[in-house]
Structure formats: structure tokens, C-alpha cells
Design an enzyme around this catalytic site. Structure first.
Site, PDB file in Angstrom:
ATOM      1  N   GLY A 239      -8.747 -13.606   5.889  1.00 58.87           N
ATOM      2  CA  GLY A 239      -9.832 -14.119   6.712  1.00 58.87           C
ATOM      3  C   GLY A 239     -11.160 -13.916   6.002  1.00 58.87           C
TER       4      GLY A 239
ATOM      5  N   GLN B 242     -20.205 -12.876   5.033  1.00 58.01           N
ATOM      6  CA  GLN B 242     -19.684 -12.230   3.829  1.00 58.01           C
ATOM      7  C   GLN B 242     -20.043 -12.982   2.561  1.00 58.01           C
ATOM      8  OE1 GLN B 242     -15.517 -11.738   5.569  1.00 58.01           O
ATOM      9  NE2 GLN B 242     -15.707  -9.892   4.340  1.00 58.01           N
TER      10      GLN B 242
ATOM     11  N   CYS C  91     -11.120  -4.779   4.073  1.00 59.14           N
ATOM     12  CA  CYS C  91     -12.143  -5.814   4.191  1.00 59.14           C
ATOM     13  C   CYS C  91     -12.587  -6.217   2.793  1.00 59.14           C
ATOM     14  CB  CYS C  91     -13.327  -5.260   4.984  1.00 59.14           C
ATOM     15  SG  CYS C  91     -14.674  -6.451   5.180  1.00 59.14           S
ATOM     16  N   LEU C  92     -12.723  -7.526   2.549  1.00 56.25           N
ATOM     17  CA  LEU C  92     -13.131  -7.994   1.223  1.00 56.25           C
ATOM     18  C   LEU C  92     -14.508  -7.466   0.827  1.00 56.25           C
ATOM     19  CD1 LEU C  92     -11.903 -11.707   1.402  1.00 56.25           C
ATOM     20  CD2 LEU C  92     -10.776  -9.774   0.271  1.00 56.25           C
TER      21      LEU C  92
ATOM     22  N   HIS D 157     -11.269  -8.855  13.691  1.00 60.08           N
ATOM     23  CA  HIS D 157     -11.962  -8.315  12.507  1.00 60.08           C
ATOM     24  C   HIS D 157     -13.035  -9.293  12.017  1.00 60.08           C
ATOM     25  CE1 HIS D 157     -12.019  -6.132   8.492  1.00 60.08           C
ATOM     26  NE2 HIS D 157     -12.610  -7.288   8.196  1.00 60.08           N
TER      27      HIS D 157
ATOM     28  N   HIS E 207     -17.526  -9.494  12.178  1.00 58.31           N
ATOM     29  CA  HIS E 207     -18.491  -9.800  11.105  1.00 58.31           C
ATOM     30  C   HIS E 207     -19.672 -10.632  11.619  1.00 58.31           C
ATOM     31  CE1 HIS E 207     -16.911  -8.103   7.437  1.00 58.31           C
ATOM     32  NE2 HIS E 207     -15.720  -8.632   7.625  1.00 58.31           N
TER      33      HIS E 207
HETATM   34 ZN    ZN Z   1     -13.993  -7.940   6.747  1.00 60.65          ZN
END
Ligand code: ZN
Length: 196
Positions: free
Chosen positions: A45, A50, A105-106, A147, A151
Site C-alpha cells: 500500500g 508518502q 512502513c515504506l 494503515h 497516513h
Molecule cells: Zn506506511
């Protein structure tokens, strides 16, 4: 186009994101870039903040989870085919027994921690054609959406941890914001020294 993912400590990750309308410039290109960026970093995701844009857009592809052999066949099937864009999502309800899952998380590479979330969600969102949907999701699919939804509300999974846990990983988080980690996809670090 693969865009760099913003690391922990970037101010945009703490902001509540804004809705978009059909006139948002180059929206389909943005969504395409979000998919490309997510796949290039092996994520399930990605939320627009992000990649530095404070807008309410999420992409989710839960199919990698379908490989888990412990799942019942129906959930595996749901995960296998779950690929969706959420525009202007609004969480209507979160309910059911909270359960724990080890999240990552990325934007926070190399940190994985157990997070408690409700089992079921009801969410309203628009698709890429701006059609409105209200749907119920369960289990891992709900988890990924929760999640990513966090964000766009300016919340990271580390915000769900106990203060003790947060103290334990504090130095690690500081290192991430300074770029003192190795990661195999493009990132932008808010506190990276410019002298290097
Ligand atoms: Zn994340």
C-alpha cells in the site's frame, strides 16, 4: 515514474491531507506513479503523503499476503485479487475484536512492530472515476487500508506503540530521518546532512 518515498520525520507525514476533485492536475499520472513507486519498493500500500503530496489518495494491492499458507481459502482468494485506489476515503466505522499484526512502513524501513487494530472497517471512498462506494472490509485487507488511511490523517504506525516501545526505537527512527540506513528503493530523508 518511480518517485522517492519520504522518510520518517518529514513534516508532510504528520499532516492531515486534503480531498481532491476531478480537476486535480494529472491525477491519472499521479495514481500510475503511486502504483509504480509501491511495486518498486515491494509495498502492499502507499498513501500520497508518502511521496510528498498532502492529498487523500491511497493505493492498495494486498495480493502478496495471499501467499501465506495459514489463511483460509476464502480470505486468500480475497487478498489475491484485492487491488484498489481509494480517493477521498472517509472511515465510517471500525469495529470487531482488536488483533495484533507485525506492521512495517515504506517510510520507516527496517522497523517492524506489533500493532493492534479493529478487525472490520466500513469505509466510504471514490474510485478513479469519482464514483462513490461504501464498503466493508475485514482482516488483512482492512489492516492495510487502516494503515494507509492513517497516513492521510497524519498518523504513522509508530504512533500506535506504547511510550516504552517508542523510547526503545527512538534512536533507530532518528537514524532513518537522517538517512543513516541502507534501503533498496529511492527515498528522501528530512534530516540528511547536506555536507556529504
Ligand atoms: Zn506506511
Amino acid at each position: 515514474m518511480i518517485r522517492p518515498i519520504l522518510a520518517y520525520g518529514s513534516p508532510v507525514l504528520k499532516k492531515k491531507a486534503e480531498n481532491v476533485n476531478e480537476d486535480y492536475p494529472n491525477l491519472s499520472k499521479l495514481i500510475e506513479d503511486m502504483w509504480e513507486t509501491m511495486y518498486a519498493s515491494n509495498g502492499v500500500g502507499l498513501a500520497a503523503p508518502q511521496i510528498g503530496l498532502s492529498v487523500r489518495i491511497l493505493v492498495v494491492d494486498a495480493s502478496p499476503f495471499a501467499l501465506n499458507e495459514e489463511l483460509d481459502p476464502i480470505e486468500a482468494q480475497t487478498l489475491e485479487t484485492f487491488k484498489k485506489v481509494f480517493i477521498n476515503p472517509k472511515m465510517i466505522k471500525e469495529e470487531g475484536d482488536p488483533w495484533t499484526f507485525n506492521e512495517g512502513c515504506l517510510s520507516i524501513p527496517d522497523v517492524r512492530e506489533d500493532v493492534n487494530r479493529h478487525e472490520q472497517i466500513m469505509i466510504q471512498y471514490q474510485d478513479e472515476k469519482f464514483q462513490l462506494h461504501t464498503e466493508i472490509f475485514n482482516g488483512l485487507v482492512a489492516r492495510v487500508i487502516q494503515h494507509e488511511y492513517d497516513h492521510i490523517e497524519g498518523i504513522l504506525f509508530t504512533d500506535h506503540l506504547s511510550s516504552l516501545k517508542r523510547r526503545i526505537i527512538k534512536n533507530k527512527l532518528t537514524s532513518i530521518s537522517k538517512g543513516l540506513i541502507s534501503v533498496d528503493y529511492p527515498m528522501k530523508f528530512p534530516k540528511k546532512s547536506k555536507l556529504k
